[in-house]
Design a protein around this motif. Structure first.
Motif, short mmCIF file in Angstrom:
data_model
loop_
_atom_site.label_atom_id
_atom_site.label_comp_id
_atom_site.label_asym_id
_atom_site.label_seq_id
_atom_site.Cartn_x
_atom_site.Cartn_y
_atom_site.Cartn_z
N ASN A 65 0.83 -1.20 0.00
CA ASN A 65 0.00 0.00 0.00
C ASN A 65 0.87 1.25 0.00
N VAL A 66 0.38 2.30 -0.62
CA VAL A 66 1.12 3.56 -0.69
C VAL A 66 0.56 4.52 0.34
N ASP A 67 1.45 5.20 0.99
CA ASP A 67 1.05 6.25 1.94
C ASP A 67 0.68 7.49 1.14
N THR A 68 -0.62 7.70 0.95
CA THR A 68 -1.07 8.85 0.16
C THR A 68 -1.22 10.11 1.01
N LYS A 69 -0.80 10.04 2.26
CA LYS A 69 -0.84 11.25 3.09
C LYS A 69 0.17 12.28 2.59
N THR A 70 1.23 11.80 1.97
CA THR A 70 2.23 12.71 1.42
C THR A 70 1.79 13.15 0.02
N PRO A 71 1.64 14.45 -0.23
CA PRO A 71 1.21 14.91 -1.56
C PRO A 71 2.22 14.50 -2.63
N ALA A 72 1.71 14.24 -3.82
CA ALA A 72 2.57 13.88 -4.96
C ALA A 72 2.31 14.86 -6.11
N GLU A 73 3.34 15.08 -6.88
CA GLU A 73 3.23 15.90 -8.09
C GLU A 73 3.57 15.03 -9.29
N LEU A 74 2.64 14.94 -10.23
CA LEU A 74 2.81 14.08 -11.39
C LEU A 74 2.74 14.89 -12.69
N THR A 75 3.54 14.50 -13.66
CA THR A 75 3.50 15.12 -14.98
C THR A 75 2.95 14.11 -15.97
N MET A 76 1.95 14.53 -16.73
CA MET A 76 1.25 13.64 -17.66
C MET A 76 1.35 14.22 -19.07
N THR A 110 -7.98 14.70 -8.72
CA THR A 110 -6.84 13.88 -8.32
C THR A 110 -6.37 14.19 -6.91
N LYS A 111 -6.49 15.44 -6.50
CA LYS A 111 -6.11 15.80 -5.14
C LYS A 111 -7.01 15.09 -4.13
N ALA A 112 -8.29 15.05 -4.43
CA ALA A 112 -9.25 14.44 -3.52
C ALA A 112 -9.12 12.91 -3.49
N LYS A 113 -8.77 12.30 -4.60
CA LYS A 113 -8.82 10.85 -4.70
C LYS A 113 -7.48 10.15 -4.47
N ILE A 114 -6.37 10.78 -4.90
CA ILE A 114 -5.07 10.12 -4.70
C ILE A 114 -4.04 11.10 -4.12
N ASN A 115 -4.49 12.25 -3.66
CA ASN A 115 -3.62 13.27 -3.07
C ASN A 115 -2.45 13.61 -3.99
N ALA A 116 -2.77 13.86 -5.25
CA ALA A 116 -1.74 14.20 -6.23
C ALA A 116 -2.22 15.35 -7.10
N THR A 117 -1.29 16.24 -7.42
CA THR A 117 -1.57 17.26 -8.42
C THR A 117 -0.92 16.84 -9.73
N VAL A 118 -1.56 17.19 -10.82
CA VAL A 118 -1.12 16.73 -12.14
C VAL A 118 -0.82 17.92 -13.03
N LYS A 119 0.38 17.92 -13.57
CA LYS A 119 0.73 18.91 -14.59
C LYS A 119 0.46 18.28 -15.95
N LEU A 120 -0.50 18.85 -16.69
CA LEU A 120 -0.79 18.37 -18.03
C LEU A 120 0.26 18.90 -18.99
#
Length: 507
Positions: A44-55, A78-88
């Motif tokens: 399992n991944v600790d999603t408490k830590t925010p992630a930044e993803l590039t897509m 994505t912030k609400a569901k996997i605690n990640a922000t996505v750069k398109l």
């Protein structure tokens, strides 16, 4: 899109070096070697830590002016569901190969990307992360939606490095025509089953409509046999499986009686004045030729809803006649996939994002159509249209790339399309004939010198011969001689060797 994929595949196949052997173990898993400090022993991944993803993904034309608005809305999900922000990261189709290769070779941040041609080459270069273990742990939505045949088709050495978007995963070939002309001459398209039937219609158009060219190969710069394929091209066309089977015997297509008969037919069409005169050199798409009132019809790979799609593009109502049954090959599946580059620093969260692309209807429609009320309005539960005063040209976000973003079956249907289009497409995929070599990927490394030489010969002859422009009685013998000299037999022998090895583990 077909033209771009053909061009991309021709360029990237020269550098394919990965082994095409499948171990036959469709439950094989592999763990990414990319550092991932947030993974617990249980997987399992600790999603408490925010992630930044590039897509990264490709786009046609200019950048949509509202792309930043779309990104903001994507991040709410994505912030609400996997605690990640996505750069398109949209990249023009023209720059796609060069820019993504540069990013991956220079270790630029890149977490999720579309794989659009060049899949085997990217795996060989170590540019993609193996996904089996990630899918098992964080992509269960994907594995539950994709038929195992299609999920496992991209396997190389028993490992998955790409996930096909859920769309039309097979193709059938046919003839697309202007309906007003079909109706004018009472042409019964239900009786059009063969190229001979097509020829009878072309004769009518030639005689009755002197200002219309009866037929052109589909797309832009294609030949007839690039948009009408009765063989499995086994990635590059240098050694094929006729009828998608041929008892797994690879042959030189250009040497077969079937190829000779086809190019002679296209030559007869050309000399009769049925074919676009500059078909071998024209850079004008068949869509534009129809739109400008110069062309009656064209050959094309088709799918459910193709008539409506082409009608919107050409501005004429179009109808189609199916000439070949739907077929699924490795190429129809792997030509549009999503993957996780080795550059990622968070493959687990990247897979979570991919899982959302296949399971989250709100996210899919945001990427497909934009923001409700601004870029589209609902006319029913699952059908949309432009808002009043907005059209394709004035909209701040209208890309028509639903086939690309994960699971198209979650996409709203645009007004004018069949309300049951996704149900019919799913059945199309399910019922399609499967090539006997489905799942086989060719490793061109042992014959890369011959591949280059043969490619040069094909570039010299293919367009002229397969559009009917050149006389096959004169050109085909020269074509075959030069293919032999360039090493086509060595390529075929290598391809046969690899296919035999693959087949032993996939009985």
């Amino acid at each position: 899109m077909i033209t771009i994929l053909l061009a991309m595949n021709m360029v990237t196949m020269l550098f394919t070096t990965a082994c095409g052997k499948d171990t036959g173990n469709h439950n094989a898993t592999s763990t990414s070697t990319t550092a991932s400090p947030n993974v617990s022993p249980s997987g399992n991944v600790d999603t408490k830590t925010p992630a930044e993803l590039t897509m990264a993904f490709p786009i046609f034309g200019a950048m949509p002016k509202d792309m930043n608005l779309i990104q903001n809305e994507v991040n709410k999900i994505t912030k609400a569901k996997i605690n990640a922000t996505v750069k398109l990261l949209p990249i023009s189709f023209g720059n796609w190969n060069q820019q993504t290769n540069l990013m991956m070779s220079s270790n630029d941040k890149l977490d999720v990307m579309l794989i659009l041609g060049g899949y085997v080459s990217q795996v060989a270069k170590g540019q993609l992360t193996s996904l089996d273990d990630l899918i098992m742990k964080y992509g269960k939505g994907i594995s539950s939606l994709l038929d195992p045949t299609y999920l496992n088709a991209p396997k190389i050495d028993g490992k998955i490095y790409g996930i096909a978007s859920i769309r039309d995963l097979a193709k059938n070939y046919g003839f697309t025509m202007r309906k007003d002309i079909v109706d004018k001459y009472n042409i019964d398209i239900s009786k059009m089953k063969t190229l001979d039937d097509v020829e009878s219609v072309l004769k009518i158009i030639k005689e009755k409509e002197p200002n219309l060219t009866p037929i052109a190969p589909g797309g832009n710069g294609n030949t007839f046999l690039q948009v009408y394929e009765p063989v499995d091209n086994l990635v590059d066309g240098f050694g094929v499986l006729p009828d998608y089977d041929n008892n797994m015997k690879v042959v030189n297509y250009q040497e077969t009686p079937e190829y000779a008969a086809l190019i002679k037919k296209f030559r007869s069409w050309y000399t009769a004045g049925y074919v676009l005169k500059d078909a071998a050199t024209s850079q004008t798409s068949t869509i534009d030729l129809v739109k400008s009132g110069k062309l009656f019809g064209y050959m094309a790979p088709m799918k459910p809803g193709f008539d409506a799609q082409e009608s919107r593009s050409t501005t004429f109502q179009m109808v189609t006649a199916q000439l070949l049954e739907p077929i699924a090959t490795t190429g129809t599946i792997t030509n549009v996939m999503w993957g996780i580059p080795r550059n990622t620093t968070n493959p687990e969260r990247a897979m979570m994002l991919l899982n959302l692309l296949y399971t989250d209807k709100e996210l899919i429609n945001l990427l497909d159509w934009g923001i409700e009320g601004k870029h589209y309005v609902k006319v029913s539960d699952n059908m949309i249209d432009f808002p009043q005063g907005v059209d394709a040209k004035s909209s701040g976000y209208y890309m028509e790339l639903g086939w690309m973003f994960g699971n198209q079956f979650l996409s709203y249907v645009f007004k004018g399309d069949d309300p049951d289009i996704w149900k019919k497409t799913a059945e199309f995929n399910k019922s399609a004939k499967k090539s006997k070599a489905l799942g086989y990927n060719f490793n061109a490394e042992p014959v890369k010198t011959e591949i280059t030489a043969v490619t040069n010969v094909v570039n010299q002859y293919q367009k002229g011969i397969e559009t009917g422009t050149l006389d096959p009685d004169k050109a085909l013998p020269d074509y075959l001689t030069k293919l032999k000299s360039a090493g086509i037999d060595k390529i075929i022998a290598e391809k046969q060797k690899q296919l035999d090895a693959w087949a032993k583990t996939n009985k």
